[in-house]
Design an enzyme around this catalytic site. Structure first.
Site, PDB file in Angstrom:
ATOM      1  N   HIS A   1      13.583  33.178  -0.132  1.00 55.16           N
ATOM      2  CA  HIS A   1      12.497  33.749   0.543  1.00 55.16           C
ATOM      3  C   HIS A   1      11.051  33.280  -0.021  1.00 55.16           C
ATOM      4  O   HIS A   1      10.237  33.096   0.711  1.00 55.16           O
ATOM      5  CB  HIS A   1      12.425  35.269   0.496  1.00 55.16           C
ATOM      6  CG  HIS A   1      11.630  36.103   1.581  1.00 55.16           C
ATOM      7  ND1 HIS A   1      11.641  36.035   2.734  1.00 55.16           N
ATOM      8  CD2 HIS A   1      10.710  37.064   1.412  1.00 55.16           C
ATOM      9  CE1 HIS A   1      11.065  36.741   3.273  1.00 55.16           C
ATOM     10  NE2 HIS A   1      10.193  37.441   2.481  1.00 55.16           N
TER      11      HIS A   1
ATOM     12  N   HIS B   1       4.462  31.258   5.689  1.00 58.68           N
ATOM     13  CA  HIS B   1       5.494  32.419   6.011  1.00 58.68           C
ATOM     14  C   HIS B   1       5.503  32.796   7.470  1.00 58.68           C
ATOM     15  O   HIS B   1       4.419  33.234   7.771  1.00 58.68           O
ATOM     16  CB  HIS B   1       5.102  33.766   5.189  1.00 58.68           C
ATOM     17  CG  HIS B   1       6.137  34.664   5.194  1.00 58.68           C
ATOM     18  ND1 HIS B   1       7.473  34.561   6.023  1.00 58.68           N
ATOM     19  CD2 HIS B   1       6.115  35.947   4.460  1.00 58.68           C
ATOM     20  CE1 HIS B   1       8.029  35.825   5.711  1.00 58.68           C
ATOM     21  NE2 HIS B   1       7.422  36.483   4.848  1.00 58.68           N
TER      22      HIS B   1
ATOM     23  N   CYS C   1       9.843  40.758   8.076  1.00 54.07           N
ATOM     24  CA  CYS C   1      10.355  39.321   7.678  1.00 54.07           C
ATOM     25  C   CYS C   1      11.576  39.036   7.735  1.00 54.07           C
ATOM     26  O   CYS C   1      12.218  37.963   7.407  1.00 54.07           O
ATOM     27  CB  CYS C   1       9.558  39.194   6.340  1.00 54.07           C
ATOM     28  SG  CYS C   1       7.767  39.286   6.487  1.00 54.07           S
TER      29      CYS C   1
END
Length: 395
Positions: free
Chosen positions: A282, A316, A157
């Site tokens: 995040h 995400h 990520c």
């Protein structure tokens, strides 16, 4: 050496193109988060989907045809003219490509495997190279006919956040004069089922930093930038990287590595915490990530800096999250789109008492108008791979 982000192409669950994405970002749209029944066998799941038609991959690149590369192509087309201009000025051998992804063409591999199981043979047009993790960088370089350094970063990520540091280093050491940087990731069954096995998927809309959070929504998207030393409104002020060296999937509970990445980004940018006007968190809405990020942000910035997680609008995007969320900073700073608004934090408003208070901004929140503005974006990955990116206007 100061580098600038001269052009942006972007698409994700918020729309396709800078104008549509900016409008839906600042208005808090969730229309792109939809339920799908084809990704996990036993239930529907809410995911962030690119709903626009995608361009066809040119015939000369048919060996790299996949949805991931078509997402990348749609974003590239938005900056293609600027790339051609800089190639004319410096030469194709002086423009690098640094991409980030975590899925590549895995969705096409899944479909091909299903056909082989059902019929005993692979599809005649199946090419394993489409799902090689490096195929995105190769595709971008071949499509744009660039001859400079070209590669793909795959650190889960944080992949497409780390591309900014890598490309900046290439320019600083003189290996190139400009770089095309960004990332793309695509919805696929492997990713969804993997997170489902970890009990990390939300039952509905994700709810970052809430006491009621129950996991993530996965999304897809792509963002591409042209980076160079040529002056433009938005600059890359600094990138900070760190590694937790703590656990294969869980972050350091106190956010030590995350805090270090933010501090290194501030140091690279020569900024103090109070000079950051907005933080894109995040903010995955998982139990452990939000808790550690809240502690890390509190350590570095306290509770006054406006911040939000945009994953409640996009999902995400995994390896593409860093580039897309840097794109949200760019849209916040670029004069053509900047109105003082910052992306809102969409949640149920029920704070987790175990997380230090943060200034999670509501709809229509505006930062103070001034000549110099700076914003930071966090990206944290499995394995403790952390990156923080600082962009600015007027510095």
């Amino acid at each position: 050496m100061k580098v600038h982000l001269n052009a942006l192409g972007v698409l994700n669950a918020l729309g396709r193109g800078k104008r549509e994405v900016a409008h839906n970002l600042f208005s808090g749209s969730r229309e792109g988060l939809v339920e799908r029944c084809d990704l996990i066998s036993h239930r529907a799941v809410r995911v962030g989907v690119v709903r626009s038609d995608l361009p066809e991959v040119p015939a000369r690149l048919a060996h790299l045809e996949c949805r991931n590369n078509r997402l990348a192509l749609a974003a590239l087309q938005e900056i293609e003219d600027e790339v051609k201009t800089i190639v004319c000025n410096v030469g194709a051998h002086r423009v690098a490509v640094v991409m980030g992804t975590s899925t590549s063409g895995i969705a096409e591999g899944e479909a091909a495997l299903a056909q082989r199981i059902a019929h005993g043979a692979w599809p005649v047009d199946f090419r394993y190279t489409r799902q090689e993790i490096g195929s995105l960088g190769r595709f971008v370089a071949e499509y744009l006919e660039l001859d400079g350094p070209a590669y793909t970063i795959a650190t889960a990520c944080s992949s497409s956040a780390k591309v900014f540091a890598s490309a900046q280093r290439l320019i600083e050491v003189g290996l190139c004069d400009a770089a095309v940087v960004g990332g793309a990731d695509t919805l696929c069954r492997m990713t969804l089922n993997g997170f489902d096995s970890l009990d990390a998927l939300s039952k509905d809309y994700c709810n970052p930093f809430s006491r009621n959070r129950d996991g993530i929504n996965i999304g897809e998207g792509a963002a591409m930038f042209l980076m160079s030393t040529e002056e433009s409104a938005v600059s890359l002020l600094g990138v900070g990287e760190s590694s937790d060296a703590y656990h294969v999937s869980a972050p350091h509970p106190e956010g030590d590595g995350a805090a270090l990445a933010m501090l290194r980004a501030l140091e690279a940018a020569n900024l103090k915490p109070g000079e950051i006007d907005y933080i894109n968190l995040h903010g995955t809405a998982t139990e452990l990530n939000d808790a550690m990020e809240g502690r890390a942000v509190s350590k570095v910035f306290g509770d006054r800096t406006p911040c939000s997680s945009t994953k409640s609008m996009t999902g995400h995007m995994l390896g593409a999250a860093g580039a897309n969320e840097a794109a949200f900073l760019w849209l916040t700073l670029e004069p053509e789109f900047a109105t003082g608004l910052v992306p809102p934090h969409l949640w149920d408003g029920e704070a987790d008492p175990a997380i230090p208070p943060l200034n999670l901004v509501p709809m229509a929140f505006r930062i103070a108008s001034r000549d110099r503005v700076a914003a930071l974006s966090n990206s944290f990955a499995f394995g403790g791979s952390n990156a923080a990116v600082v962009l600015g206007r007027g510095w």
